[in-house]
Design a protein around this motif. Structure first.
Motif, PDB file in Angstrom:
ATOM      1  N   ARG A 151       0.833  -1.200   0.000  1.00 53.87           N
ATOM      2  CA  ARG A 151       0.000   0.000   0.000  1.00 53.87           C
ATOM      3  C   ARG A 151       0.881   1.267   0.000  1.00 53.87           C
ATOM      4  O   ARG A 151       0.611   2.212  -0.737  1.00 53.87           O
ATOM      5  N   HIS A 152       1.915   1.228   0.825  1.00 57.94           N
ATOM      6  CA  HIS A 152       2.866   2.351   0.886  1.00 57.94           C
ATOM      7  C   HIS A 152       3.422   2.661  -0.504  1.00 57.94           C
ATOM      8  O   HIS A 152       3.491   3.818  -0.929  1.00 57.94           O
ATOM      9  N   ARG A 153       3.757   1.606  -1.216  1.00 58.20           N
ATOM     10  CA  ARG A 153       4.328   1.792  -2.549  1.00 58.20           C
ATOM     11  C   ARG A 153       3.270   2.247  -3.552  1.00 58.20           C
ATOM     12  O   ARG A 153       3.548   3.065  -4.427  1.00 58.20           O
ATOM     13  N   GLU A 154       2.056   1.691  -3.405  1.00 56.57           N
ATOM     14  CA  GLU A 154       0.982   2.096  -4.321  1.00 56.57           C
ATOM     15  C   GLU A 154       0.605   3.564  -4.117  1.00 56.57           C
ATOM     16  O   GLU A 154       0.184   4.239  -5.047  1.00 56.57           O
ATOM     17  N   ASP A 155       0.826   4.046  -2.889  1.00 60.10           N
ATOM     18  CA  ASP A 155       0.566   5.462  -2.591  1.00 60.10           C
ATOM     19  C   ASP A 155       1.734   6.355  -3.006  1.00 60.10           C
ATOM     20  O   ASP A 155       1.789   7.530  -2.620  1.00 60.10           O
ATOM     21  N   GLY A 156       2.714   5.790  -3.700  1.00 59.31           N
ATOM     22  CA  GLY A 156       3.833   6.611  -4.189  1.00 59.31           C
ATOM     23  C   GLY A 156       5.053   6.589  -3.288  1.00 59.31           C
ATOM     24  O   GLY A 156       6.058   7.223  -3.594  1.00 59.31           O
ATOM     25  N   GLY A 157       4.961   5.893  -2.155  1.00 60.49           N
ATOM     26  CA  GLY A 157       6.118   5.790  -1.260  1.00 60.49           C
ATOM     27  C   GLY A 157       7.169   4.860  -1.851  1.00 60.49           C
ATOM     28  O   GLY A 157       6.865   4.015  -2.692  1.00 60.49           O
ATOM     29  N   LYS A 158       8.398   5.062  -1.446  1.00 60.36           N
ATOM     30  CA  LYS A 158       9.480   4.201  -1.920  1.00 60.36           C
ATOM     31  C   LYS A 158       9.947   3.295  -0.786  1.00 60.36           C
ATOM     32  O   LYS A 158       9.628   3.535   0.382  1.00 60.36           O
ATOM     33  N   SER A 159      10.722   2.277  -1.122  1.00 61.58           N
ATOM     34  CA  SER A 159      11.252   1.385  -0.080  1.00 61.58           C
ATOM     35  C   SER A 159      12.564   0.764  -0.549  1.00 61.58           C
ATOM     36  O   SER A 159      12.772   0.544  -1.736  1.00 61.58           O
ATOM     37  N   ILE A 160      13.434   0.539   0.400  1.00 58.06           N
ATOM     38  CA  ILE A 160      14.718  -0.097   0.081  1.00 58.06           C
ATOM     39  C   ILE A 160      14.960  -1.269   1.024  1.00 58.06           C
ATOM     40  O   ILE A 160      14.468  -1.283   2.155  1.00 58.06           O
TER      41      ILE A 160
END
Lengths: 422, 422
Positions: free
Chosen positions: B63-72
């Motif tokens: 969800r975080h990524r679908e909302d435009g957030g990034k992750s590493i």
């Protein structure tokens, strides 16, 4: 014999144990080196130097110290020898190559670290290292986890090698070279003078040049020197007196030229040209070279600290001021493509160049057991070699003879594979 | 079930294999954690979070990524999380703790590197890691040889950690933190603003403070939380959403205070107080904790990356300008006493302090197999502990259950030795 006993006892060496060690090394030397056919005549001098490494060489170092000279122990070709030489500090490389000494190390150190470290400290703990008392201190470095932490355990001095090769990393390394200079000046009680540093640079370059000359003969279709003998030369380059070594090596180079002119090869019969790459093979250890060269492979290049990594690059002889010379020295050592760096594209490029220059048919990755950096990097290099159509094989081993049969089987199969791939 | 299948397949996870992994983890979790008597009631929330680490948490990250957030992805507590948080980049620690995944890694990597690395890449290669597709890239570091070279092999980004702790080393590390800032800004497309960085610093400090509070209870004569449960909390601190974790941990801390007031201990009966020191115990792995705590030992402190090394120091909340904050962050992370440093006197001092503060009777050195730095350093620390009259034992192990019996025998003998030494 009694003189040797007196010498060894003076150095706190357990003479009887030491004789056992010498006997074990002599037997291996005979089996690996002396049984070769068609060796260059001048290799006899390197055989003598090998035997004198725990004899005449010890006396030389002792005399150097009695004359007021200083000496330090080291474990890595990253320690800038020129700087020490400039104030008459002798560098004694302590890397152990003997399986015989390893059990002594197990009292203090974990068993699953590399045989080189265990052999070295086995020699010291087992009281068979004549150089233990012949040094003022030891200068270690941070090239691998196990060495780094063993230096801590023994309280050695440590040069910090950065792990990348960007400008800020070079600056850190340059600072270490400066620090090493201060260390050598303090030890010797002398200030490093420009002339003596320049002389030291030129002398070390002479040593590297003659090694380059000898190794260049291995590019030929019929090399006048075997991989085994080239290894012995590199091993002796690390332990012999520098001037004596240069003389012996020049004599060998002269003979190799004659052999080439006369069409004399070191090898009887056919064999596939391979590169030996990875962990070093310190004095006393030549197992994989021996098995390879008696299994249908000709090792025509060594990409290791007992090979091209030691003599490849020269220090720029241009600068004549201390600062400029120290920078040139730092730059030269910083080109060494040890697997401790990330990324290590330099090593990949150097290997590809060796493959081309020496017309390599296959690569033998030599991994001393538990040497994580060369072990994992072998996979990276293998992948790149595969793209180039060069087969390679990973031999992970220690100093024991237990896996000799298995290695022979694998290398024979590798030789067949290379034969078919021709 | 079908929802989960759809989710996993969307993430290129082999659903059936993944179900096997989950079943294996659930069984271990039950055996290690749920079978304990007298657990704090609020530990149930951490059990749930453990089970949700490959379920609800995956959905959250998605969800975080679908909302435009990034992750590493990361592998080390040296990656400065505050900097990522400040631009809404989620850090996903990828360290594997499951023995189940290891065989998959053997296709690409050497077998004699640590189980943590093999488990991690086993998960990825075996297509059972739901986070593989849920990250933009991976940021590794140079804390050990094997990790450093594996990052190379996979082409990851790498933060360089120096190997000493002098001013010039700090400068190199500060440069890396700056570089990480640029990396995070580029990934997120946002500039790090002072307010958001300060907020991130305060949030991470809150997380560390609640962990400190929970762990301080273990100093008591009758700790209200077991070593096993304290480990589970630390494991979840690395994988759960930060705010959710803080809430759960505060609830646990409240309950622990109540238990102390009411005289409720986590342990039935007597046991010797020990420190667990060395290599971490990532989520999915609690073998040595379990064996120790069912062999007459009470683990009352964890000196590891899944223990005090993670929460000990806070970032200075004073500075409000970007440069000052980045320096504070770099300083805080630079206090981490990982065994990758030489010399590592800081760690020795910290262990001695833990021994005093937690009234430790003995130390269990936990060494993940082939982890050279903690392995050799254990010898250095053992020597110092001996001088202080504190016995210690070195347990070198991997994630398998094969050596469980042997470890139990050794830890039972260690408990007896501590009993006699009282």
């Amino acid at each position: 014999m009694e003189d040797r006993r007196a010498l060894m006892e003076k150095l706190d060496v357990n003479f009887d144990l030491h004789e056992q060690l010498m006997e074990s090394l002599s037997k291996l030397h005979e089996r690996y080196f002396l049984k070769q056919n068609n060796r260059p005549r001048t290799m006899a001098q390197f055989d003598r130097s090998f035997h004198e490494s725990h004899g005449g060489r010890v006396t030389e170092v002792l005399r150097h110290r009695e004359d007021g000279g200083k000496s330090i122990g080291t474990f890595c070709i990253y320690v800038p020898e020129e700087v020490a030489l400039a104030v008459n500090v002798l560098i004694i490389p302590l890397c152990g190559g003997s399986a015989w000494a390893i059990p002594f190390a197990d009292k203090a150190l974990p068993r699953d670290i590399c045989p080189l470290i265990r052999s070295t400290f086995g020699m010291a703990i087992g009281a068979v290292c004549p150089y233990k008392k012949l040094k003022d201190f030891v200068v270690g470095e941070t090239t691998c986890d196990a060495k780094k932490k063993v230096w801590d355990f023994f309280g050695f001095k440590v040069l910090e090698l950065p792990q990348k090769k960007r400008p800020q990393d070079f600056q850190l390394w340059l600072d270490e070279v400066m620090e090493f200079k201060r260390m050598m000046e303090e030890l010797s009680g002398k200030t490093i003078m420009p002339e003596s540093l320049h002389e030291a640079i030129c002398l070390m370059n002479r040593k590297r040049r003659v090694l380059q000359k000898i190794n260049a003969f291995r590019k030929l279709q019929s090399p006048p020197i075997s991989g085994l003998d080239a290894l012995l030369v590199s091993q002796m380059a690390l332990s012999q007196d520098i001037c004596a070594f240069i003389d012996d090596a020049e004599a060998l180079a002269g003979e190799l030229q004659e052999r080439v002119t006369g069409g004399v090869s070191a090898y009887n019969g056919d064999g596939r040209r391979v590169l030996f790459a990875g962990s070093p093979a310190p004095m006393g250890y030549a197992k994989v070279h021996h098995i390879a060269e008696t299994s249908g492979l000709h090792i025509v290049a060594d990409e290791s600290c007992t090979g091209s990594r030691y003599f490849n690059a020269l220090v720029d002889e241009g600068p004549r001021d201390i600062e400029g010379m120290l920078r040139s020295i730092a730059e030269r050592y910083f080109t060494i493509d040890c697997s401790c760096f990330t990324p290590n594209t330099e090593r990949l490029e150097n290997i590809m160049r060796l493959v081309d220059d020496y017309r390599i048919g296959g690569v033998v990755h030599h991994i001393l057991q538990y040497c994580h950096t060369y072990n994992v990097e072998a996979r990276t290099i293998e992948r790149a070699l595969r793209k180039k159509g060069i087969p390679s094989i990973i031999i992970e081993t220690d100093y024991s003879e237990e896996d000799a049969g298995q290695i022979r089987t694998r290398l024979e199969a590798f030789a067949e594979l290379l034969e078919k791939a021709k």
